[in-house]
Every structure is written in C-alpha cells, then in structure tokens.
Design a protein around this motif. Structure first.
Motif, PDB file in Angstrom:
ATOM      1  N   LYS A  56       0.817  -1.218   0.000  1.00 55.54           N
ATOM      2  CA  LYS A  56       0.000   0.000   0.000  1.00 55.54           C
ATOM      3  C   LYS A  56       0.847   1.262   0.000  1.00 55.54           C
ATOM      4  N   ARG A  57       2.124   1.120   0.402  1.00 58.84           N
ATOM      5  CA  ARG A  57       2.989   2.298   0.526  1.00 58.84           C
ATOM      6  C   ARG A  57       3.917   2.475  -0.674  1.00 58.84           C
ATOM      7  N   ILE A  58       3.901   1.544  -1.609  1.00 52.65           N
ATOM      8  CA  ILE A  58       4.764   1.645  -2.785  1.00 52.65           C
ATOM      9  C   ILE A  58       4.301   2.809  -3.658  1.00 52.65           C
ATOM     10  N   ALA A  59       5.251   3.598  -4.150  1.00 51.98           N
ATOM     11  CA  ALA A  59       4.913   4.733  -5.005  1.00 51.98           C
ATOM     12  C   ALA A  59       5.808   4.754  -6.240  1.00 51.98           C
ATOM     13  N   ARG A  60       5.215   5.139  -7.348  1.00 50.96           N
ATOM     14  CA  ARG A  60       5.946   5.237  -8.615  1.00 50.96           C
ATOM     15  C   ARG A  60       6.462   6.653  -8.795  1.00 50.96           C
ATOM     16  N   LEU A  61       7.661   6.754  -9.340  1.00 56.26           N
ATOM     17  CA  LEU A  61       8.197   8.054  -9.706  1.00 56.26           C
ATOM     18  C   LEU A  61       7.445   8.537 -10.941  1.00 56.26           C
ATOM     19  N   GLU A  62       6.807   9.688 -10.858  1.00 51.26           N
ATOM     20  CA  GLU A  62       5.880  10.140 -11.885  1.00 51.26           C
ATOM     21  C   GLU A  62       6.485  10.166 -13.282  1.00 51.26           C
ATOM     22  N   SER A  63       7.753  10.517 -13.383  1.00 52.64           N
ATOM     23  CA  SER A  63       8.381  10.680 -14.692  1.00 52.64           C
ATOM     24  C   SER A  63       8.883   9.362 -15.284  1.00 52.64           C
ATOM     25  N   THR A  64       8.720   8.255 -14.565  1.00 55.90           N
ATOM     26  CA  THR A  64       9.206   6.963 -15.041  1.00 55.90           C
ATOM     27  C   THR A  64       8.143   5.893 -14.797  1.00 55.90           C
ATOM     28  N   VAL A  65       8.468   4.682 -15.187  1.00 54.34           N
ATOM     29  CA  VAL A  65       7.557   3.570 -14.906  1.00 54.34           C
ATOM     30  C   VAL A  65       7.980   2.815 -13.648  1.00 54.34           C
ATOM     31  N   GLY A  66       9.089   3.231 -13.053  1.00 52.60           N
ATOM     32  CA  GLY A  66       9.630   2.511 -11.905  1.00 52.60           C
ATOM     33  C   GLY A  66       9.208   3.103 -10.574  1.00 52.60           C
ATOM     34  N   VAL A  67       9.433   2.326  -9.505  1.00 50.57           N
ATOM     35  CA  VAL A  67       9.142   2.797  -8.154  1.00 50.57           C
ATOM     36  C   VAL A  67      10.404   3.431  -7.567  1.00 50.57           C
ATOM     37  N   TRP A  68      10.229   4.183  -6.506  1.00 52.99           N
ATOM     38  CA  TRP A  68      11.344   4.859  -5.854  1.00 52.99           C
ATOM     39  C   TRP A  68      11.005   5.023  -4.386  1.00 52.99           C
ATOM     40  N   TRP A  69      12.024   5.279  -3.580  1.00 55.04           N
ATOM     41  CA  TRP A  69      11.767   5.512  -2.157  1.00 55.04           C
ATOM     42  C   TRP A  69      11.368   6.967  -1.938  1.00 55.04           C
ATOM     43  N   TRP A  70      10.605   7.211  -0.848  1.00 51.02           N
ATOM     44  CA  TRP A  70      10.122   8.573  -0.608  1.00 51.02           C
ATOM     45  C   TRP A  70      10.219   8.958   0.863  1.00 51.02           C
TER      46      TRP A  70
END
Length: 205
Positions: free
Chosen positions: A139-153
């Motif tokens: 539920k806490r996973i987030a995608r980096l808007e400019s890419t298709v990948g996820v990133w830490w926040w």
C-alpha cells in the motif's frame, strides 16, 4: 463533492491525489505518485522537519505554484513531530504547514493499513526497517511520476540520528533508521529521495 471518499483519487492543481482522510468539509490528500526528487536538507548537519530545506521548499516555492483560487482551498494544519519511536531521536517542535510530508505514525498506523505492532514492538533483528512480509508494504509503494519505476520517498520524521530522516523503501517497507538528509551515493553526492506532498483541502468550494 459527494463522490469523494477515502482512498479515491481526485485531480487538483494539475496533480492526481489520493484521499487519505475526510473530516467535515476537508480532505487530507497526498500525491498519488512521487512528483519530485530532493534532498531533505541543504547541509549535512542535525536538523528536524521544522527547519529543513524540504519543508521550506514545500511551503514556499512549491506552494506558490498554486493559483490564488487553489491556495484558498488549502487549509494550514498544526503538525505534531514526534520523536523516533525506536531510537528516541528528537522530532522537533510542532509546525504550522500548508504543505507537508507524512510522519512515521501516519503511514504506519493510520493511512496505509495498521502496522503499529511493528512500530511499537520491534524485535531484536529489526534495526533498519520493518518486515519485508508486512502485509501493508504494497500500500505504501509509489511510482516516480516521470518513469515507470518505483522509488523511495521521504517522511518528515527523524531517523536514527538527526542527520537522517525516515523514509518508505521502494518495496513499501518503512525505513525507520532513515536515509542521510543530504549525503548519498549518487554521482553528485546528494541523497535525493522522492517527494509526495500532502495537504488538507477544503471541499466546499
């Protein structure tokens, strides 16, 4: 606005936001995706959310991107900044914020499922983050808007020391020990975490 419910998506100021909470005619919203990558602070020294560069940016340059009509819908809120639950690192003074990051308690106990047992009852093997098998990680996973990948926040809470801030790992795990507020392994030496702004939005306008 009757169709706005907790966990629904809304569009505001050119971004997609997820509704985390509703109180009366106001909703707590967070950007659905990571919309930026920034360091938590601009100097490597002890710091808390109250005085960090990322808070200054969110309540300054970022906030000023909104139109006057949009600003009129954003409700300032007094945020509690608690000490780190595992390490006792000082969270600093309470802050009046228009735009902010979520805290450890908010992502762990309130808005992404209840993982409070991991927060308040760590076992001896837990030094850096929660369990990889925590049922709420996804539920806490987030995608980096400019890419298709996820990133830490980033979160606004402190990490193990005040040169670290807590964060959500790319797999949704909670990095309660924290990442460095500035120094990192990137080529420019900066630790650039994902930014997911949150704010309270007036709904009756």
């Amino acid at each position: 606005m009757d169709d706005i419910k907790i966990n629904s998506l809304i569009s505001f100021a050119g971004y997609n936001w997820r509704v985390l909470d509703i109180k009366g005619n106001a909703a707590l919203i967070i950007t659905e995706h990571i919309i930026d990558q920034r360091s938590y602070h601009d100097a490597y020294k002890d710091i808390t959310w109250a005085d960090c560069a990322l808070r200054k940016y969110l309540n300054g340059d970022f906030y000023n991107r909104f139109s006057e009509a949009e600003k009129s819908r954003i409700i300032p809120v007094m945020n509690k900044n608690l000490d780190n639950q595992w390490y006792g690192t000082k969270g600093g003074e309470d802050t009046l914020d228009k735009v902010f990051l979520l805290s450890i308690e908010e992502v762990v106990c309130k808005y992404f499922g209840d993982s409070s047992s991991n927060l308040y009852n760590p076992n001896k093997s837990q030094r850096y983050w929660f369990h990889k098998k925590d049922v709420n990680n996804s539920k806490r996973i987030a995608r980096l808007e400019s890419t298709v990948g996820v990133w830490w926040w980033w979160l606004r809470s402190p990490g193990r020391f005040n040169v670290r801030a807590a964060y959500i790992h790319g797999d949704g795990n909670v990095g309660i020990q924290g990442n460095n507020i500035l120094k990192g392994n990137a080529s420019d030496g900066r630790c650039t975490g994902g930014v997911r702004p949150a704010l309270w939005l007036r709904l009756d306008m």
